[in-house]
Design an enzyme around this catalytic site. Structure first.
Site, mmCIF file in Angstrom:
data_model
loop_
_atom_site.group_PDB
_atom_site.id
_atom_site.type_symbol
_atom_site.label_atom_id
_atom_site.label_comp_id
_atom_site.label_asym_id
_atom_site.label_seq_id
_atom_site.Cartn_x
_atom_site.Cartn_y
_atom_site.Cartn_z
ATOM 1 N N HIS A 54 0.843 -1.189 0.000
ATOM 2 C CA HIS A 54 0.000 0.000 0.000
ATOM 3 C C HIS A 54 0.884 1.246 0.000
ATOM 4 C CE1 HIS A 54 0.561 -0.880 4.373
ATOM 5 N NE2 HIS A 54 0.941 0.390 4.339
HETATM 6 C C1 T46 Z 1 2.782 0.671 6.943
HETATM 7 C C2 T46 Z 1 3.508 -0.588 7.185
HETATM 8 C C3 T46 Z 1 4.981 -0.402 7.326
HETATM 9 C C4 T46 Z 1 -4.740 -0.555 13.259
HETATM 10 O O1 T46 Z 1 -5.872 -0.796 13.739
HETATM 11 N N1 T46 Z 1 -4.031 0.540 13.685
HETATM 12 C C5 T46 Z 1 -2.805 0.854 13.184
HETATM 13 O O2 T46 Z 1 -2.189 1.857 13.617
HETATM 14 C C6 T46 Z 1 -2.242 0.002 12.173
HETATM 15 C C7 T46 Z 1 -0.876 0.314 11.574
HETATM 16 C C8 T46 Z 1 -2.969 -1.089 11.751
HETATM 17 N N2 T46 Z 1 -4.189 -1.358 12.298
HETATM 18 C C9 T46 Z 1 -4.912 -2.553 11.868
HETATM 19 C C10 T46 Z 1 -5.387 -2.528 10.425
HETATM 20 C C11 T46 Z 1 -5.364 -3.975 10.013
HETATM 21 O O3 T46 Z 1 -6.579 -4.595 10.391
HETATM 22 O O4 T46 Z 1 -4.014 -3.666 11.944
HETATM 23 C C12 T46 Z 1 -4.250 -4.570 10.884
HETATM 24 C C13 T46 Z 1 -2.951 -4.827 10.105
HETATM 25 O O5 T46 Z 1 -2.601 -3.620 9.399
HETATM 26 P P1 T46 Z 1 -1.955 -3.650 7.936
HETATM 27 O O6 T46 Z 1 -2.497 -4.778 7.169
HETATM 28 O O7 T46 Z 1 -2.109 -2.276 7.341
HETATM 29 O O8 T46 Z 1 -0.413 -3.927 8.292
HETATM 30 P P2 T46 Z 1 0.858 -3.866 7.331
HETATM 31 O O9 T46 Z 1 1.950 -4.519 8.072
HETATM 32 O O10 T46 Z 1 0.543 -4.348 5.975
HETATM 33 O O11 T46 Z 1 1.197 -2.283 7.200
HETATM 34 C C14 T46 Z 1 1.625 -1.552 8.318
HETATM 35 C C15 T46 Z 1 0.917 -0.196 8.390
HETATM 36 O O12 T46 Z 1 -0.496 -0.384 8.314
HETATM 37 C C16 T46 Z 1 1.334 0.721 7.279
HETATM 38 O O13 T46 Z 1 0.928 2.037 7.567
HETATM 39 O O14 T46 Z 1 3.303 1.587 6.322
HETATM 40 O O15 T46 Z 1 3.024 -1.342 8.285
#
Ligand code: T46
Length: 134
Positions: free
Chosen positions: A49
């Protein structure tokens, strides 16, 4: 490319090492949110993303992972594997995280509160947003 690696100052003595990070000094923004990742797996990639406005610093506190960073024109790779180095990622950068080592722990300092509306999770939408300038 709107990213850079930042070498943090390490305060070391025979007790061990310490790194201190302050807003608008080592961290080039005001930190509003901290999150971290652990129990990651080598065969499970994350990210895929971009963010419209968010700036972040990512630190591998333990272990390693490979980042792919893409500004819509160039695609570069960064291996993050030191607790005294931060990966700054600015806005409008596609990111992917691959090849986590077992037990890798990433801590992330973010410039904004969590807002799912601010994510661009489709690569074609990311390219379109760059073209449209938004
Ligand atoms: C990024 C990379 C490096 C939350 O509820 N609060 C938060 O602050 C974050 C970061 C995530 N979430 C929830 C949203 C999803 O249901 O946690 C779950 C996993 O998040 P995501 O799939 O977005 O995780 P990554 O590892 O793909 O990405 C993350 C960050 O979201 C993103 O901003 O830059 O790490």
């Amino acid at each position: 490319m709107n990213y850079k690696l930042i070498d943090f100052t390490v305060h070391g003595d025979n007790r061990g090492k310490l790194v201190a990070l302050e807003n608008n000094k080592e961290i080039p923004f005001e930190v509003k949110r901290v999150y971290y990742m652990f129990d990651t797996l080598p065969n499970e990639a994350r990210g895929f993303h971009a963010h419209k406005e968010l700036e972040q610093i990512i630190i591998a506190m333990d272990g390693a992972c490979r980042f792919i960073l893409d500004d819509g024109e160039k695609r570069e790779q960064v291996l993050l594997n030191r607790p005294d180095v931060g990966l700054y990622i600015g806005k409008n950068m596609w990111r992917e995280m691959h090849d986590f080592s077992y037990g890798c722990k990433l801590v992330v300092l973010a410039s904004e509160y969590y807002d799912e509306q601010e994510y661009i999770r489709n690569y074609d939408d990311f390219l379109k947003s760059l073209k449209d300038g938004k």
